[in-house]
Motif scaffolding. Sequence first.
Motif, mmCIF file in Angstrom:
data_model
loop_
_atom_site.group_PDB
_atom_site.id
_atom_site.type_symbol
_atom_site.label_atom_id
_atom_site.label_comp_id
_atom_site.label_asym_id
_atom_site.label_seq_id
_atom_site.Cartn_x
_atom_site.Cartn_y
_atom_site.Cartn_z
ATOM 1 N N ARG A 1 3.060 3.566 7.218
ATOM 2 C CA ARG A 1 2.343 2.809 5.868
ATOM 3 C C ARG A 1 1.935 1.455 6.839
ATOM 4 N N ARG A 2 2.492 1.131 7.560
ATOM 5 C CA ARG A 2 1.970 -0.441 8.096
ATOM 6 C C ARG A 2 1.148 0.329 8.662
ATOM 7 N N ASN A 3 0.008 0.885 8.716
ATOM 8 C CA ASN A 3 -0.905 1.626 9.706
ATOM 9 C C ASN A 3 -2.088 1.727 8.822
ATOM 10 N N SER A 4 -2.074 1.844 7.408
ATOM 11 C CA SER A 4 -2.456 1.796 5.867
ATOM 12 C C SER A 4 -2.712 3.650 6.076
ATOM 13 N N MET B 1 0.777 -1.276 -0.080
ATOM 14 C CA MET B 1 0.304 -0.244 -0.190
ATOM 15 C C MET B 1 1.122 1.214 0.052
ATOM 16 N N ASP B 2 1.754 1.419 -0.229
ATOM 17 C CA ASP B 2 3.153 2.524 -0.122
ATOM 18 C C ASP B 2 2.195 3.604 -1.483
ATOM 19 N N LEU C 1 16.761 1.030 18.540
ATOM 20 C CA LEU C 1 16.110 2.055 18.351
ATOM 21 C C LEU C 1 13.860 0.930 17.623
ATOM 22 N N GLY C 2 13.089 1.434 17.581
ATOM 23 C CA GLY C 2 11.715 0.565 16.787
ATOM 24 C C GLY C 2 12.079 1.288 15.663
ATOM 25 N N PRO C 3 11.033 1.001 14.713
ATOM 26 C CA PRO C 3 9.930 1.471 13.262
ATOM 27 C C PRO C 3 10.485 3.212 13.414
ATOM 28 N N SER C 4 10.773 3.789 12.198
ATOM 29 C CA SER C 4 10.006 5.320 11.916
ATOM 30 C C SER C 4 8.827 5.430 12.304
ATOM 31 N N LEU C 5 8.916 7.143 11.800
ATOM 32 C CA LEU C 5 7.154 7.100 12.259
ATOM 33 C C LEU C 5 6.363 6.657 10.858
ATOM 34 N N TYR C 6 7.257 7.327 9.580
ATOM 35 C CA TYR C 6 6.822 6.436 7.931
ATOM 36 C C TYR C 6 6.153 5.570 7.939
ATOM 37 N N ASP C 7 7.305 4.002 8.695
ATOM 38 C CA ASP C 7 7.238 2.695 8.116
ATOM 39 C C ASP C 7 5.531 2.712 9.719
ATOM 40 N N ARG D 1 14.360 4.535 -2.201
ATOM 41 C CA ARG D 1 14.643 3.041 -2.176
ATOM 42 C C ARG D 1 14.295 2.366 -1.394
ATOM 43 N N PRO D 2 12.791 1.753 -1.524
ATOM 44 C CA PRO D 2 12.465 1.053 -0.034
ATOM 45 C C PRO D 2 12.660 0.507 1.109
ATOM 46 N N ARG D 3 12.218 0.286 1.839
ATOM 47 C CA ARG D 3 12.597 0.060 3.317
ATOM 48 C C ARG D 3 12.802 -1.041 3.322
ATOM 49 N N LEU D 4 13.781 -1.950 3.943
ATOM 50 C CA LEU D 4 13.823 -3.544 3.720
ATOM 51 C C LEU D 4 12.825 -4.068 5.209
ATOM 52 N N THR D 5 12.959 -2.679 6.254
ATOM 53 C CA THR D 5 12.981 -3.299 7.900
ATOM 54 C C THR D 5 11.576 -3.955 8.079
ATOM 55 N N TRP D 6 10.803 -4.143 7.650
ATOM 56 C CA TRP D 6 9.532 -4.797 8.004
ATOM 57 C C TRP D 6 8.999 -6.167 6.817
ATOM 58 N N ASP D 7 9.503 -5.351 5.076
ATOM 59 C CA ASP D 7 9.163 -5.474 3.838
ATOM 60 C C ASP D 7 9.891 -7.118 3.635
ATOM 61 N N VAL D 8 11.088 -7.107 3.783
ATOM 62 C CA VAL D 8 11.812 -8.014 3.095
ATOM 63 C C VAL D 8 12.429 -9.315 3.989
ATOM 64 N N PRO D 9 11.697 -10.784 4.298
ATOM 65 C CA PRO D 9 12.909 -11.471 5.239
ATOM 66 C C PRO D 9 13.378 -11.479 5.157
#
Length: 447
Positions: A183-186, A14-15, A174-180, A21-29
């Motif tokens: 995005r993960r919150n639709s 839903m980006d 640290l935890g996720p960025s505010l952008y991440d 370049r897309p972030r990989l933190t939560w998107d790619v195993p």
Amino acid sequence: METQWVGEYRHVAMDKRPRKRPRLTWDVPPLAPPRVIPTVYHGQEVLYGASTNHLLHSYYSTGVPSPASPPWRLDDKDGHYVFAIGETLTPRYRILSKMGEGTFGQVVECLDLEKTEAVAIKIVRSLRKYREAAMIEIDVLQRLAKADISGTRCVQLRNWFDYRNHICIVFEKLGPSLYDFLRRNSYRSFPIDLVREFGRQLLESVAFMHDLRLIHTDLKPENVLLVSSEYIKVPDYKFLTRSAKDGSFSKNLPKSSAIKLIDFGSTTFEHQDHNYVVSTRHYRAPEVILGLGWNYPCDLWSVGCILVELCSGEALFQTHENLEHLAMMERVLGPLPQHMVIRADQRAEKYFRRGLRLDWPEGATSNESMRAVYKLPRLQNLVMQHVDHSAGDLIDLLQGLLRYDPAERLKAREALRHPFFMRDRRRYGYSFKGFKRTCSNSFGWTW
């Protein structure tokens, strides 16, 4: 209410806005780890649902052999370090997962075998210009750490070393960025009282840097990280209907509002050259686009854009070229000042007709570009669409942060004294607690 982990979010494509370049933190195993290494998913540590402490304890209880140096490998074609999950960076750090990648290099989550804690390590590309930039970043980080005794404003530098021609910078994890998180919150916006708390901390960090005569130059939601990954689920009143009593219409909010600034690779000292292009496109100040030179105020423009995005869920200026960007600014904020237009450098003169009026819509590259500009509301209307209370104070603050003329733009410490921050601090004592009280009263839920 039960506590969940951000790493449990279900992936949804839903980006809405392209990134460098897309972030990989939560998107790619990450790559499949060796059997002796705890399982890692999406950049978050998970061991049968356990916490980081459980993971570290389990790691040491498995009798893992002492770390050995990984085999030598050539860097990839772009100068990135090639590694495998479970290998070590020096005998001290064992790689657990890949967290992200950018033009600078890669970020990996590692286990510090000496201190028994998880850390984030930035592995810089082996090319000379990136190595030099990394050494400047280390200098900045050391200055920040020396002045920030409490360690609450900016990410903390733990260590750094040169490994196989790659500068490696070790940070606290640290935890996720505010952008991440958005995005993960639709792309559902944060409540205004939480935005207030984020804004206050962000401005305090910027003021702290400016006091040290440092300009960040790349402020954006991607570079503001939550300290904790934990979140809670609450009803989303904007979608809540009488028929939706099962709580299906809900959104996630961070359990803690604590944030820290990261990414000081573009940070500039006051005495250095300020004529080149800085900032990520969506958060770039008008003086940068017009080639007028820049200074501390460019950071405050970025803060204004960030606050709008946190309230609305979407970037204020979603564009990728200068003329369209300037047209969007005029659509939202009104005409550019003539004295700035007249002083624009030769590269920016082409954006104006006879050196006075913006060449829009005549200079638009497509009908889609024109539609992107015309669909934008004025700043006041945009805020009113998304903010249920404190809208007047927020509009006034944003008008001060998003002034075209950098000489008239609010400074960080001036912004901190704005009624948007002062009134609700007197009312609640702590803004996020005020929001908690609202949830409890409205929905009968307590945190």
